[in-house]
Design an enzyme around this catalytic site. Sequence first.
Site, PDB file in Angstrom:
ATOM      1  N   PRO A 141       0.804  -1.232   0.000  1.00 38.70           N
ATOM      2  CA  PRO A 141       0.000   0.000   0.000  1.00 38.70           C
ATOM      3  C   PRO A 141       0.834   1.279   0.000  1.00 38.70           C
ATOM      4  O   PRO A 141       0.401   2.310  -0.512  1.00 38.70           O
ATOM      5  CB  PRO A 141      -0.821  -0.120   1.288  1.00 38.70           C
ATOM      6  CG  PRO A 141      -0.936  -1.595   1.519  1.00 38.70           C
ATOM      7  CD  PRO A 141       0.370  -2.164   1.061  1.00 38.70           C
ATOM      8  N   THR A 171      -0.893 -10.744  -8.748  1.00 40.14           N
ATOM      9  CA  THR A 171      -1.498 -11.474  -9.850  1.00 40.14           C
ATOM     10  C   THR A 171      -1.591 -12.959  -9.523  1.00 40.14           C
ATOM     11  O   THR A 171      -0.601 -13.566  -9.129  1.00 40.14           O
ATOM     12  CB  THR A 171      -0.689 -11.281 -11.142  1.00 40.14           C
ATOM     13  OG1 THR A 171      -0.603  -9.881 -11.436  1.00 40.14           O
ATOM     14  CG2 THR A 171      -1.338 -11.991 -12.311  1.00 40.14           C
ATOM     15  N   ARG A 260      10.966  -9.028 -16.875  1.00 42.29           N
ATOM     16  CA  ARG A 260      10.630  -7.887 -17.735  1.00 42.29           C
ATOM     17  C   ARG A 260      10.557  -8.258 -19.217  1.00 42.29           C
ATOM     18  O   ARG A 260       9.665  -7.776 -19.930  1.00 42.29           O
ATOM     19  CB  ARG A 260      11.604  -6.735 -17.469  1.00 42.29           C
ATOM     20  CG  ARG A 260      11.224  -5.989 -16.205  1.00 42.29           C
ATOM     21  CD  ARG A 260      12.236  -5.008 -15.694  1.00 42.29           C
ATOM     22  NE  ARG A 260      11.703  -4.336 -14.500  1.00 42.29           N
ATOM     23  CZ  ARG A 260      12.436  -3.741 -13.576  1.00 42.29           C
ATOM     24  NH1 ARG A 260      13.762  -3.720 -13.702  1.00 42.29           N
ATOM     25  NH2 ARG A 260      11.870  -3.177 -12.536  1.00 42.29           N
ATOM     26  N   GLY A 359     -12.793   3.882 -35.382  1.00 45.30           N
ATOM     27  CA  GLY A 359     -13.941   4.615 -34.874  1.00 45.30           C
ATOM     28  C   GLY A 359     -14.899   3.737 -34.104  1.00 45.30           C
ATOM     29  O   GLY A 359     -14.493   2.953 -33.237  1.00 45.30           O
ATOM     30  N   GLU A 383       5.599  -4.924 -13.120  1.00 41.47           N
ATOM     31  CA  GLU A 383       7.033  -5.213 -13.292  1.00 41.47           C
ATOM     32  C   GLU A 383       7.843  -3.937 -13.504  1.00 41.47           C
ATOM     33  O   GLU A 383       8.923  -3.975 -14.095  1.00 41.47           O
ATOM     34  CB  GLU A 383       7.265  -6.181 -14.454  1.00 41.47           C
ATOM     35  CG  GLU A 383       6.619  -7.529 -14.261  1.00 41.47           C
ATOM     36  CD  GLU A 383       7.133  -8.258 -13.021  1.00 41.47           C
ATOM     37  OE1 GLU A 383       8.325  -8.611 -12.975  1.00 41.47           O
ATOM     38  OE2 GLU A 383       6.335  -8.479 -12.095  1.00 41.47           O
TER      39      GLU A 383
END
Length: 406
Positions: A141, A171, A260, A359, A383
């Site tokens: 947090p 995750t 990464r 669009g 990450e």
Amino acid sequence: MINLEVPKKFRPLVNQARQVAENVFRPVSRKYDANEHAYPVELDMLAAIMDGMNDAVAETGVGEGAGAGKLKQDAKKSDGIQNGTNMSTVLGLQELCWGDVGLSLTLPRQGLGNAAIAAVANDEQLARFGHKWAAMAITEPGFGSDSAAVRTTAVKDGDHYVLNGEKIFVTSGERADAVVVWASVDRTLGRAAIKSFVVEKGTPGMDVVRLEKKLGIKASDTAAIVFSDCRVPAANLLGSPEVNVEKGFAGVMQTFDNTRPVVAAMAVGVAKAAIDRARDILQKMGVAADYQGSFKNASQIEAQLYRYEADWEAARLLTLKAAWMADNGLPNSKEASMAKAKAGRAANAITLGCVELLGSLGYGEDELLEKWARDSKILDIFEGTQQIQQLIVARRLLNKTSAELK
């Protein structure tokens, strides 16, 4: 020298991943986007198949398969040019995320925590955890991309460590069999004391307190986990238990050099999906890209599509380079961050841009394009954000430490 062709030994793997993306992921993509936190049961059979593929690939010496996060940088450079686990992972994951990013993240035993285990675990730990589904818990947090700001503590008590703290945005935090948790063994020693621990699901003192509602990747559960006097065996600490103030936490940060490029590959995959779909729709509307003609005579829509394709290709090549360097035992911290920064930014721009090009056709839920645009945003955040990646690249180029260049 890097050969830009897909290595012959990986072509069946890439083809299988594309078939999964097209025939398994895309048909249920909307279903799990509309039912956030529902477990995609269609993936159970697929996970078993992928386990078999990974085992078969490992037996041939290629590596550990194409699962997200199953990645390990070689400790030393081998004789000759190597294309191993890193390359197979990014190639396979690009194809899976061409189908659906959230479902790719939800594949059992293919989590980002598996990358940490594969990168630094010893043989005994690999035997215990190698076939478990492992999530990664870093963010808290009080901080996001500043991994050195970890406040979760791990206090040694006999043959155990006692963990206390809270992790957010984990995750697969609820579904995984284990969570790789970053914690400090001595807050007075700063970042050098940050270690990672494998905490298995069901360990007393580890509680999933909520699941987050998100903009995208809704098929993937994202959890907040609280650790309250959670006792973890000392044997579950990944890497050396010793605190080396001079080295800092470079050892634990090496995990990012592995993960990464994985996230970059995900971004490359979803960006390619958007380009392919936009090109198909435009062609049906009579706007076909003419690669044989002069670019100066191209329409504005054609020219924009060309720019997106060039941007995508740059991201793809940077990702392959970072993976190739890892397979060949070369330090790739700068290249991993370059790939992540470029691919994350490109995926955001390309997916949103393709929505704009089409669009109302791209904006409605009749098309997956609007979903891909939402899914792509996380790939520029987790990450390490875009800004963090640029900072890391600057430090490497200027030979500055984190204290010298903030």
